[in-house]
Design an enzyme around this catalytic site. Sequence first.
Site, PDB file in Angstrom:
ATOM      1  CG  ASP A   1     -63.258 -64.148   0.901  1.00  0.00           C
ATOM      2  OD1 ASP A   1     -62.505 -65.119   1.099  1.00  0.00           O
ATOM      3  OD2 ASP A   1     -62.933 -63.155   0.218  1.00  0.00           O
TER       4      ASP A   1
ATOM      5  CG  ASP B   1     -58.166 -66.409  -7.532  1.00  0.00           C
ATOM      6  OD1 ASP B   1     -59.107 -66.235  -8.324  1.00  0.00           O
ATOM      7  OD2 ASP B   1     -57.923 -65.633  -6.599  1.00  0.00           O
TER       8      ASP B   1
END
Length: 254
Positions: free
Chosen positions: A132, A11
């Site tokens: 998500d 990330d």
Amino acid sequence: MVAVRVIPCLDIDGRRGVVVKGVNFQGLREVGDPVELAMRYDEEGADELVVLDITASVEDRPTFLKVVREVATSVSIPVTIGGGVRSMEDADKLFKAGADKVSVNTAAVRKPELVAELARQYGSQSTVVAIDAKRVGESYKVYIRGGNTPTDLDAVRWAAKAVELGAGELLVTSIDRDGTRSGYDLDLIKAVYSAAKVPLIASGGAGDYSHFYEAALAGADGLLAASLFHFRIVDIRRLKEYLASRGVDVRVDY
Ligand SMILES: O=C(O)c1ccccc1NC[C@H](O)[C@H](O)[C@H](O)COP(=O)(O)O
């Protein structure tokens, strides 16, 4: 049995060009250098990498593109790049920077035809839709914009729609489990697996060896993790030996 892929996730803070990690998408803190981590994971036997610009800002992102080029040219394994991809032009820049696959999340919800365009131009095998999700009662709601914006989409129905549009792979992250190391959301994996017959990458919550095994049994083709690889809680080589000893088909000839 199709080989299960072990996939570390980097990330990235796209402005600073560093690897960050949070919990439930919050409290991001710097955890390392993208190229150093990518090379370590490649050496340890990771099958693929996912590199996400999770602070994607709308203006052009030279820093993130530089990270993509450096990571893609430093490893021998496929890299999936995502975060802030809004258009065919954005995707083209990432493929030119070395991406093997591009993942779209927010833009796919806002402009579903982008998925079809990407699949037509680059092939479904290079087109990943990232979803998500947060659990709401017995179902899962899709969130976009880095987990900040709820939609009225059911995650399982959206997954099936994304595949209809041309997505060749689904990257399904549980926001509830992200960074908690409490285990993948197996109900989410099973529900998406039953609705969408394309490879499914499970993401969010991996905390120990057994969690990867559970996710593989639940139908995941890819086992993504960030925290426990970055914090050296699990070694990829040992994880693959653990999975192979339980009958999961993993690539160990590296
Ligand atoms: O995906 C995003 O947009 C996003 C935004 C802000 C913070 C985190 C984000 N994603 C979390 C990543 O997908 C993360 O690598 C996965 O949830 C796996 O994390 P672990 O639970 O640490 O293995």
